[in-house]
Design an enzyme around this catalytic site. Sequence first.
Site, short mmCIF file in Angstrom:
data_model
loop_
_atom_site.label_atom_id
_atom_site.label_comp_id
_atom_site.label_asym_id
_atom_site.label_seq_id
_atom_site.Cartn_x
_atom_site.Cartn_y
_atom_site.Cartn_z
N ASP A 43 0.85 -1.20 0.00
CA ASP A 43 0.00 0.00 0.00
C ASP A 43 0.88 1.25 0.00
O ASP A 43 1.58 1.51 0.97
CB ASP A 43 -0.90 -0.04 1.25
N ASN A 55 -0.14 4.50 -0.31
CA ASN A 55 -0.68 5.78 0.17
C ASN A 55 -1.37 5.69 1.52
O ASN A 55 -2.07 6.61 1.94
CB ASN A 55 -1.63 6.38 -0.88
N ASP A 57 -3.95 4.00 2.72
CA ASP A 57 -5.40 3.81 2.92
C ASP A 57 -5.73 2.37 3.28
O ASP A 57 -6.90 1.99 3.35
CB ASP A 57 -6.20 4.26 1.68
N ASP A 114 -1.92 -1.13 -3.89
CA ASP A 114 -2.29 -0.37 -5.08
C ASP A 114 -1.23 -0.47 -6.17
O ASP A 114 -0.17 -1.08 -5.97
CB ASP A 114 -2.55 1.10 -4.71
N ASP A 151 -5.79 -10.24 -15.37
CA ASP A 151 -6.84 -11.24 -15.17
C ASP A 151 -7.99 -10.88 -16.11
O ASP A 151 -8.41 -9.73 -16.17
CB ASP A 151 -7.31 -11.19 -13.71
N ASP A 164 -9.94 -16.34 -16.20
CA ASP A 164 -10.71 -16.85 -15.07
C ASP A 164 -11.76 -17.86 -15.55
O ASP A 164 -12.44 -17.62 -16.54
CB ASP A 164 -11.41 -15.65 -14.42
N GLU A 182 -7.74 -20.88 -16.52
CA GLU A 182 -8.05 -21.64 -15.31
C GLU A 182 -9.08 -22.69 -15.73
O GLU A 182 -10.20 -22.35 -16.08
CB GLU A 182 -8.63 -20.70 -14.24
N HIS A 228 -4.32 -17.47 -5.08
CA HIS A 228 -5.18 -16.68 -4.19
C HIS A 228 -6.45 -17.42 -3.76
O HIS A 228 -7.25 -16.87 -3.01
CB HIS A 228 -5.56 -15.38 -4.89
N ASP A 229 -6.67 -18.63 -4.29
CA ASP A 229 -7.89 -19.37 -3.95
C ASP A 229 -7.63 -20.54 -3.01
O ASP A 229 -8.54 -21.32 -2.73
CB ASP A 229 -8.53 -19.94 -5.23
C1 GLC Z 1 -11.86 -18.02 -10.08
C2 GLC Z 1 -11.04 -17.06 -9.24
C3 GLC Z 1 -11.70 -16.90 -7.91
C4 GLC Z 1 -13.09 -16.33 -8.14
C5 GLC Z 1 -13.89 -17.16 -9.14
C6 GLC Z 1 -15.06 -16.41 -9.65
O1 GLC Z 1 -11.87 -19.31 -9.58
O2 GLC Z 1 -9.72 -17.50 -9.15
O3 GLC Z 1 -10.96 -16.08 -7.04
O4 GLC Z 1 -13.78 -16.24 -6.93
O5 GLC Z 1 -13.14 -17.52 -10.27
O6 GLC Z 1 -14.65 -15.38 -10.50
CA CA Z 2 -3.52 2.22 -1.23
#
Ligand code: GLC
Ligand code: CA
Length: 522
Positions: free
Chosen positions: A21, A23, A25, A29, A98, A194, A232, A304-305
């Site tokens: 981050d 700034n 908040d 970013d 993405d 995605d 994906e 991230h999942d």
């Molecule tokens: C994909 C993304 C996930 C998201 C889902 C719906 O699996 O990686 O984070 O919640 O699609 O877009």
């Molecule tokens: Ca920020």
Amino acid sequence: MINFDYLKLNIYQIYPKSFYDSNGDGIGDIKGIIDKLDYLKDLGINAIWICPIYKSPQDDNGYDIEDYYDIDPMYGTLDDFKSLVSELHRREMYLIMDFVGNHTSTKSKWFIESRKKEENKYSNFYYWFDSPLPINSIFGGSAFEYDTEKEKYYLHSFAITQADLNWDNEDVRSEMKKVIAYWVNLGVDGFRCDVIDLISKDLKENRIGNGPNLHKYIRELFSSFNVFTVGECGSRDIEEIKAKIAKERCELSTLFQFDHFDVTRITKFKRGNPKLYEYRNVLSKWCSTFQDNDLIYTLFTDNHDQSFMISRLGSSDYYFESATCIASMTYLLRGIPFIYQGIEYGAVNSKFNELSDFNDIESINYYNERIKKVSKEEAIEELNFGSRDNPRHPFSWDDSFNSGFSKGDPWLKISTSYKEINLKNDLSKDKSIYRFYQKILNLRRLDAFTIGEFKDLSVDDTIFIFERFYDNDKYLVICNFEDISALEINYDNYEIVLSNYNRDELPKKLSPYEVLVLKKVK
Ligand code: GLC
Ligand code: CA
């Protein structure tokens, strides 16, 4: 034929909300990413994939897009984005965005028009039904929601506020091509697509993905652009996947599949008793049998999942050794590495006690269902094990206020382990996970480790031994599993180029999670 240059990519995945981050908040970013590009370059990264930064109400942290053409103000401006592109390209690094094509936020202008009673251009942009079909949403509950304005039901494969776009409508497909063209014009080099296998559906069969037009729609979308694409794809059918990405069909450059995650747990929220050889067997299968001139595989331990791999497959007694062993078993294989933010300093899952400590919609929905069957403690324990919040906690840069991530109030709690497990602390140690990753990525500059062949030489369930070779260059990678094993073969003609036990000489016995990378000298 595939583009073998892709095997030279070392990609880093950024979860922008939680990276850095700039700034104060409390939200990571674009400027924060720019600030850390030299850090990534030093690690050995030459491309980044950023999770969605488009304008969004953030019900699914940006995977619910309101406007495909704008950057969400919390991340910065379009000008910041342009600076990011030029700062990356100046460093000879690529940018992968993405692309979330399956659904939009219900706040999107398209949806707002589509739900109107009177016919307009957007009326058929989504799937509208008079009554719901018996399909469940991936985030729990029915996949159909009644809209009081249109007086019909719409399909949402994910959250109620993520409405599925109807790709069978040609206008949707042409809008999507415009979206791709827009970002390509701004200098984007590739897209992470995605849930791409959901864009064609077979609703007559109650199937939300892998529909009859999948190949056609992907081809249409990308055939006029020279970009890298990674899809994906949850699908387990290898022939289908191969067909999906074969280059002569102008579909995807590569894909993510998740077989190797399945062996590390019972279900997403339930701990198992995973074995490194099972993990090895899946990777080896993908890297040898399935990978050929039509397919490049992706190498990734985390994203991230998923909760952190080291918290499932690693050992707390041998934290450094197991983290570096899992990294070597994965990232020295043949394929394109994706390094998720934080794993380079050994980030682990957090431990929380209250539902209010969690943010992720999937986790909250899961908890609310689960609590009908098990105690609160048990349900929270399952979230601590499997929640997608784990990898989304702010990056722990150091042990200072807010783990060095932000001067403000972070959007999501900082990791509960940050005092001990943070980048600065890791770098201060002899056994630095970061420096080990750096060495792995350094090896990946060699042809043997990028375009070179892969051969699995493992003989039992205690060690993973594989060869990587190109022309006269030959390397052996030896990853011992949890117990001590004898090193039986004669390796006289080899010298050590990487060791997580700091060996100068070949040992007679391999220690727990020991890694040796050997180069053939004669
Ligand atoms: C994909 C993304 C996930 C998201 C889902 C719906 O699996 O990686 O984070 O919640 O699609 O877009
Ligand atoms: Ca920020």
